[in-house]
Design a protein around this motif. Structure first.
Motif, PDB file in Angstrom:
ATOM      1  N   ALA B 143       1.711   2.086   9.596  1.00  6.70           N
ATOM      2  CA  ALA B 143       2.738   3.006  10.179  1.00  6.70           C
ATOM      3  C   ALA B 143       3.954   2.184  10.161  1.00  6.70           C
ATOM      4  O   ALA B 143       5.067   2.498   9.697  1.00  6.70           O
ATOM      5  CB  ALA B 143       2.439   3.658  11.633  1.00  6.70           C
ATOM      6  N   PHE B 144       3.572   0.805  10.625  1.00  5.30           N
ATOM      7  CA  PHE B 144       5.014   0.199  10.689  1.00  5.30           C
ATOM      8  C   PHE B 144       5.777   0.043   9.187  1.00  5.30           C
ATOM      9  O   PHE B 144       6.806   0.078   8.988  1.00  5.30           O
ATOM     10  CB  PHE B 144       4.680  -1.321  11.214  1.00  5.30           C
ATOM     11  CG  PHE B 144       5.672  -2.323  11.024  1.00  5.30           C
ATOM     12  CD1 PHE B 144       6.921  -2.377  11.939  1.00  5.30           C
ATOM     13  CD2 PHE B 144       5.678  -3.271   9.873  1.00  5.30           C
ATOM     14  CE1 PHE B 144       7.804  -3.427  11.729  1.00  5.30           C
ATOM     15  CE2 PHE B 144       6.497  -4.338   9.799  1.00  5.30           C
ATOM     16  CZ  PHE B 144       7.723  -4.272  10.533  1.00  5.30           C
ATOM     17  N   CYS B 145       4.834  -0.510   8.308  1.00  9.78           N
ATOM     18  CA  CYS B 145       5.099  -0.813   6.814  1.00  9.78           C
ATOM     19  C   CYS B 145       5.911   0.555   6.252  1.00  9.78           C
ATOM     20  O   CYS B 145       6.839   0.569   5.474  1.00  9.78           O
ATOM     21  CB  CYS B 145       3.879  -1.109   6.032  1.00  9.78           C
ATOM     22  SG  CYS B 145       3.393  -2.733   6.426  1.00  9.78           S
ATOM     23  N   GLN B 146       5.184   1.686   6.481  1.00 14.74           N
ATOM     24  CA  GLN B 146       5.670   2.935   6.135  1.00 14.74           C
ATOM     25  C   GLN B 146       7.126   3.207   6.528  1.00 14.74           C
ATOM     26  O   GLN B 146       8.065   3.458   6.043  1.00 14.74           O
ATOM     27  CB  GLN B 146       4.879   4.035   6.557  1.00 14.74           C
ATOM     28  CG  GLN B 146       4.442   5.051   5.225  1.00 14.74           C
ATOM     29  CD  GLN B 146       3.230   5.929   5.636  1.00 14.74           C
ATOM     30  OE1 GLN B 146       2.947   6.019   6.767  1.00 14.74           O
ATOM     31  NE2 GLN B 146       2.640   6.334   4.740  1.00 14.74           N
ATOM     32  N   SER B 147       7.225   2.699   7.935  1.00 15.62           N
ATOM     33  CA  SER B 147       8.501   3.024   8.537  1.00 15.62           C
ATOM     34  C   SER B 147       9.736   2.136   7.964  1.00 15.62           C
ATOM     35  O   SER B 147      10.788   2.442   8.237  1.00 15.62           O
ATOM     36  CB  SER B 147       8.571   3.024  10.066  1.00 15.62           C
ATOM     37  OG  SER B 147       8.332   1.647  10.496  1.00 15.62           O
ATOM     38  N   LYS B 148       9.359   1.289   7.422  1.00 13.29           N
ATOM     39  CA  LYS B 148      10.349   0.114   6.951  1.00 13.29           C
ATOM     40  C   LYS B 148      10.498   0.297   5.397  1.00 13.29           C
ATOM     41  O   LYS B 148      10.844  -0.770   4.523  1.00 13.29           O
ATOM     42  CB  LYS B 148       9.704  -1.471   7.295  1.00 13.29           C
ATOM     43  CG  LYS B 148       9.705  -1.389   8.452  1.00 13.29           C
ATOM     44  CD  LYS B 148      11.090  -1.639   9.157  1.00 13.29           C
ATOM     45  CE  LYS B 148      10.965  -1.519  10.595  1.00 13.29           C
ATOM     46  NZ  LYS B 148      12.364  -1.395  11.467  1.00 13.29           N
ATOM     47  N   GLY B 149      10.108   1.411   4.973  1.00 10.41           N
ATOM     48  CA  GLY B 149      10.640   1.764   3.607  1.00 10.41           C
ATOM     49  C   GLY B 149       9.358   1.551   2.488  1.00 10.41           C
ATOM     50  O   GLY B 149       9.551   0.855   1.634  1.00 10.41           O
ATOM     51  N   ASN B 150       8.060   2.020   3.002  1.00  9.49           N
ATOM     52  CA  ASN B 150       6.841   1.782   2.190  1.00  9.49           C
ATOM     53  C   ASN B 150       6.749   0.239   1.809  1.00  9.49           C
ATOM     54  O   ASN B 150       6.326   0.351   0.733  1.00  9.49           O
ATOM     55  CB  ASN B 150       6.921   2.922   1.124  1.00  9.49           C
ATOM     56  CG  ASN B 150       6.452   4.095   1.411  1.00  9.49           C
ATOM     57  OD1 ASN B 150       5.785   4.437   2.515  1.00  9.49           O
ATOM     58  ND2 ASN B 150       7.008   5.192   1.015  1.00  9.49           N
ATOM     59  N   ILE B 151       6.559  -0.368   2.819  1.00 12.77           N
ATOM     60  CA  ILE B 151       6.430  -1.799   2.366  1.00 12.77           C
ATOM     61  C   ILE B 151       4.818  -1.912   2.146  1.00 12.77           C
ATOM     62  O   ILE B 151       4.038  -1.490   2.810  1.00 12.77           O
ATOM     63  CB  ILE B 151       6.404  -2.836   3.471  1.00 12.77           C
ATOM     64  CG1 ILE B 151       7.884  -2.865   3.878  1.00 12.77           C
ATOM     65  CG2 ILE B 151       6.233  -4.357   3.248  1.00 12.77           C
ATOM     66  CD1 ILE B 151       8.243  -3.501   5.116  1.00 12.77           C
ATOM     67  N   PRO B 152       4.312  -2.586   1.079  1.00 10.12           N
ATOM     68  CA  PRO B 152       2.989  -2.626   0.705  1.00 10.12           C
ATOM     69  C   PRO B 152       2.319  -3.636   1.724  1.00 10.12           C
ATOM     70  O   PRO B 152       2.897  -4.420   1.981  1.00 10.12           O
ATOM     71  CB  PRO B 152       2.859  -3.226  -0.747  1.00 10.12           C
ATOM     72  CG  PRO B 152       4.329  -3.260  -1.316  1.00 10.12           C
ATOM     73  CD  PRO B 152       5.336  -2.968  -0.057  1.00 10.12           C
ATOM     74  N   TYR B 153       1.019  -3.205   2.297  1.00 15.26           N
ATOM     75  CA  TYR B 153       0.400  -3.591   3.131  1.00 15.26           C
ATOM     76  C   TYR B 153      -0.899  -4.355   2.772  1.00 15.26           C
ATOM     77  O   TYR B 153      -1.752  -3.293   2.295  1.00 15.26           O
ATOM     78  CB  TYR B 153       0.242  -2.769   4.247  1.00 15.26           C
ATOM     79  CG  TYR B 153      -0.335  -3.365   5.561  1.00 15.26           C
ATOM     80  CD1 TYR B 153      -0.237  -4.577   6.103  1.00 15.26           C
ATOM     81  CD2 TYR B 153      -1.655  -2.724   5.999  1.00 15.26           C
ATOM     82  CE1 TYR B 153      -0.809  -5.139   7.051  1.00 15.26           C
ATOM     83  CE2 TYR B 153      -2.472  -3.264   6.878  1.00 15.26           C
ATOM     84  CZ  TYR B 153      -2.121  -4.408   7.517  1.00 15.26           C
ATOM     85  OH  TYR B 153      -2.901  -5.035   8.490  1.00 15.26           O
ATOM     86  N   PHE B 154      -1.579  -5.326   3.073  1.00 14.79           N
ATOM     87  CA  PHE B 154      -2.892  -5.778   2.843  1.00 14.79           C
ATOM     88  C   PHE B 154      -3.412  -6.336   3.965  1.00 14.79           C
ATOM     89  O   PHE B 154      -2.840  -7.214   4.618  1.00 14.79           O
ATOM     90  CB  PHE B 154      -2.669  -6.734   1.636  1.00 14.79           C
ATOM     91  CG  PHE B 154      -2.448  -6.153   0.258  1.00 14.79           C
ATOM     92  CD1 PHE B 154      -3.242  -5.791  -0.696  1.00 14.79           C
ATOM     93  CD2 PHE B 154      -1.072  -6.210   0.043  1.00 14.79           C
ATOM     94  CE1 PHE B 154      -3.007  -5.362  -1.729  1.00 14.79           C
ATOM     95  CE2 PHE B 154      -0.757  -5.592  -1.303  1.00 14.79           C
ATOM     96  CZ  PHE B 154      -1.785  -5.249  -2.170  1.00 14.79           C
ATOM     97  N   GLU B 155      -4.853  -6.203   4.074  1.00 17.30           N
ATOM     98  CA  GLU B 155      -5.597  -6.970   5.166  1.00 17.30           C
ATOM     99  C   GLU B 155      -6.352  -7.978   4.690  1.00 17.30           C
ATOM    100  O   GLU B 155      -6.979  -7.527   3.578  1.00 17.30           O
ATOM    101  CB  GLU B 155      -6.118  -5.954   5.974  1.00 17.30           C
ATOM    102  CG  GLU B 155      -5.507  -4.910   6.573  1.00 17.30           C
ATOM    103  CD  GLU B 155      -6.221  -4.295   8.151  1.00 17.30           C
ATOM    104  OE1 GLU B 155      -7.287  -4.035   8.025  1.00 17.30           O
ATOM    105  OE2 GLU B 155      -5.179  -4.167   9.000  1.00 17.30           O
TER     106      GLU B 155
END
Lengths: 467, 205
Positions: B143-155
């Motif tokens: 949700a955070f990454c989406q709110s910042k302009g769709n930052i790609p996220y990896f775990e």
């Protein structure tokens, strides 16, 4: 810990010296073999960093007051954490405080802050010198933690900065290792001086005193430069300014070809110098060789201005490789400095640095370069004083102020006569604290933190009895 | 651009102290993990050559000290970056809370031409640690990454080499896109596309 037997021989040899200078000369002379500090290094470092006088009978009062200072600081600052008695933070038992209240006056929130600070330090101690078994011991990590914690509380405006832990580590190792166990053994009259200076009961205390003496000179390298007068042009932190100066002033003066090459590659000097300088070269060289380098550095210049020249000497030693390398290879080399081989061990950088300090010009640079490579740098036609005035800008667009000025009578040469200050920072601090005179410690940059600490802790009480 | 000049991509890895920046970089470049990396002082540097759509690029990976605030390395250090990797520890809520300020401060220091489209990648590291220690859920991080302009996220787990290769592939790809857009930036301001194939972003665990 050493046996009396072992240290006795070292002490005998030590007594052959009659002044700090004679000891220093021998340290610098023997760089290629072994250090006269081996086995008695803890004492030598104390002599160079905070014992004002070479004569053993003068040591006792300085040692005991420095140890008293740490004992008091430790009790004041660590007491609440170790005993859970937060009353020590606030001496008013009649007005209980809500532990959940926010704000700086709440001793509970101070306690939480302290615990946070300790966690931050522990995180680095757990990964400090991972290859060295000594530092894996819980007891050792606790000692380092307490020393760092007390220092950081005293310097609350800066707090803990990564890298300090790797200054404490070699100091503790040396003090602990060189401490002498001499219970129930008969000793010679003058051996009592050695035994007091190397008393195993004060390993942590002496580590703190040495660390504080080192940090007295090293502290600006750790400062961020925010809200400080030290901010240089473009709002840089002191360490960035220092790095720029080493590159653009010192290196430019002794090896303009290398200085310009690094500039053209856009290698930022702080990228590698931050680590070199903050750790006093601790990551660049093997541990045992580092200690010998520190012997020379502490003996020659406890203010550490020589550190800048050591950096230049290190660059000159790999200058031919650097001139050939591209950006990536250059940074890889600078961040993984090649291991010096016998006989050119790391301590030789100190001799080179002293030479460069006294010969900050092209010929000084050429001498050091050719000493290790048997090659001399090509002449620098644009900058030769015979061909162009030193103030003219070079064709590569380097600012004219960067141009080296050939200094035949370098003002730096005057520094050869430098002697160790007769009264070290710690000594003065001890005196000032004991007398309750805060103002005088300002000269050592310790005024503010101590004033603040005294306000916070109602400091003067413990010393009243001693007057 | 038709020339096949050697492409250098500058990637800067940021995040709180102890989240595993050095470990991630070493796992990616050297395929090694050590439980005993020393604290990074200042910065460190590794390079890796990779193929991105048949183009050979050299990634210059900058590992930074987690405690370092931006003044210590100086503004020039951040300039010219092609991608910024923000790392946090999924078991440490504070390191997640700090992501936003790492991002903001990076944009101030690096001052890219088009900050709103500058490529970031967020890595939530240390997923190998037992589930009960977990502080930040995947949902919250995404949700955070989406709110910042769709930052790609990896775990990721640097320790067990989970998702490290995949994450850096996206980092390389986005850095290359950024590098090329900078070359064209006079003609096509701010039009790079940082959206990725769905099966590449997000968590594969």
């Amino acid at each position: 810990m050493r046996s009396l037997q072992e240290s006795r021989q070292r002490w005998k040899e030590f007594n052959a010296y009659n002044s700090k200078d004679s000891l220093k000369d021998d340290i610098l002379r023997k760089q290629l073999t072994s250090s006269p500090c081996d086995g008695i290094r803890s004492l030598c470092w104390k002599l160079f960093l905070y014992l004002p006088d070479f004569a053993p009978p003068t040591w006792s009062p300085v040692l005991s007051s420095s140890r008293d200072v740490f004992t008091t600081l430790r009790a004041k600052l660590l007491g609440p954490l170790e005993t859970g008695n937060i009353g020590i933070y606030d001496g008013d038992p009649d007005h209980p405080i809500d532990p959940l209240a926010e704000g700086p006056s709440n001793p509970w929130s101070k306690l939480r802050k302290d615990e946070e600070l300790r966690r931050e330090i522990i995180q680095d101690l757990e990964r400090c010198m991972p290859d060295h078994d000594y530092f894996r011991s819980e007891k050792v990590q606790k000692q380092m933690l307490d020393v760092l914690f007390v220092y950081c509380k005293l310097n609350a405006d800066m707090g803990y900065r990564q890298g300090m832990h790797e200054i404490v580590a070699p100091i503790l190792w040396v003090v602990d290792n060189d401490a002498v166990q001499a219970d129930f053994e008969e000793i010679l009259e003058n051996e009592k001086y050695m035994l007091e200076a190397l008393d195993p009961a004060y390993v942590e205390h002496d580590t703190f005193s040495l660390f504080q003496a080192v940090m007295h000179s090293a502290r600006p390298w750790y400062e961020l430069g925010e809200d400080s007068d030290d901010i240089g042009e473009k709002g840089n932190s002191p360490i960035v300014e220092k790095s720029r100066m080493i590159h653009e002033d010192l290196l430019m003066a002794v090896d303009p070809q290398l200085a310009r090459h690094l500039k053209e590659l856009e290698v930022l000097p702080q990228v590698f110098l931050i680590r070199w300088i903050r750790l006093l070269f601790g990551r660049e060289f093997p541990f045992d060789q580092l200690l010998v380098l520190w012997d020379s550095l502490f003996a020659e210049d406890p203010d550490f201005t020589l550190v800048d020249y050591i950096c230049v000497a290190m660059l000159l030693r790999i200058r031919w490789e650097l001139l050939e390398f591209d950006y990536s290879m250059t940074l890889t080399l600078l961040l993984r400095y090649p291991q010096p081989k016998h006989p050119n061990l790391p301590a030789t950088f100190v001799s080179d640095a002293i030479y460069l300090r006294n010969h900050l010009d092209l010929s000084g640079g050429a001498y050091i370069i050719s000493k290790y490579s048997n090659r001399t740098p090509a002449p620098v036609p644009m900058l030769s004083p015979a061909q162009s005035p030193p103030t003219s800008p070079s064709r590569r667009g380097i600012r004219s102020s960067d141009s080296p000025v050939r200094r035949t009578m370098s003002p730096i040469a005057g520094q050869t006569a430098r002697t160790i200050p007769s009264s070290s920072g710690l000594d003065r601090l001890v005196n000032d604290l004991a007398k309750g005179v805060v103002g005088r410690s300002k000269g050592w940059g310790l005024g503010k933190p101590i004033e603040r600490l005294m306000e916070e802790l109602q400091w003067n009480k413990p010393f009243e009895n001693e007057k | 651009m038709t020339s096949r000049k050697k492409v250098l991509l500058k990637v800067i890895i940021l995040g709180d102290s102890g989240v595993g920046k050095t470990s991630l970089m070493n796992q990616y470049v050297n395929k090694k993990f050590s439980a005993s990396y020393k604290a990074t002082i200042g910065a460190d540097f590794l390079t890796k050559e990779v193929l991105v759509d048949d183009r050979l690029v050299t990634m210059q990976l900058w590992d930074t000290a987690g405690q370092e605030r931006f003044q210590s390395l100086g503004v020039a250090f951040y300039r010219g970056a092609d991608c910024c990797v923000l790392v946090y520890d999924v078991n440490n809520a504070k390191s997640f809370d700090m992501l936003d300020s790492w991002r903001d401060e990076f944009l101030i220091q690096a001052s890219p031409n088009f900050p709103e489209s500058f490529p970031f990648v967020v890595l939530g590291n240390k997923i190998d640690v037992e589930e009960s220690k977990r502080a930040i859920s995947q949902k919250r991080a995404m949700a955070f990454c989406q709110s910042k302009g769709n930052i790609p996220y990896f775990e990721t787990s640097a320790k067990e080499a989970i998702n490290v290769e995949q994450a850096f592939e996206v980092i390389a790809r986005n850095a290359l896109a950024q590098e090329e857009s900078e070359d064209f930036s006079d003609d096509f301001p701010g039009t790079i596309n940082i959206n990725l194939d769905n099966d590449q972003s997000g968590c594969a665990c």
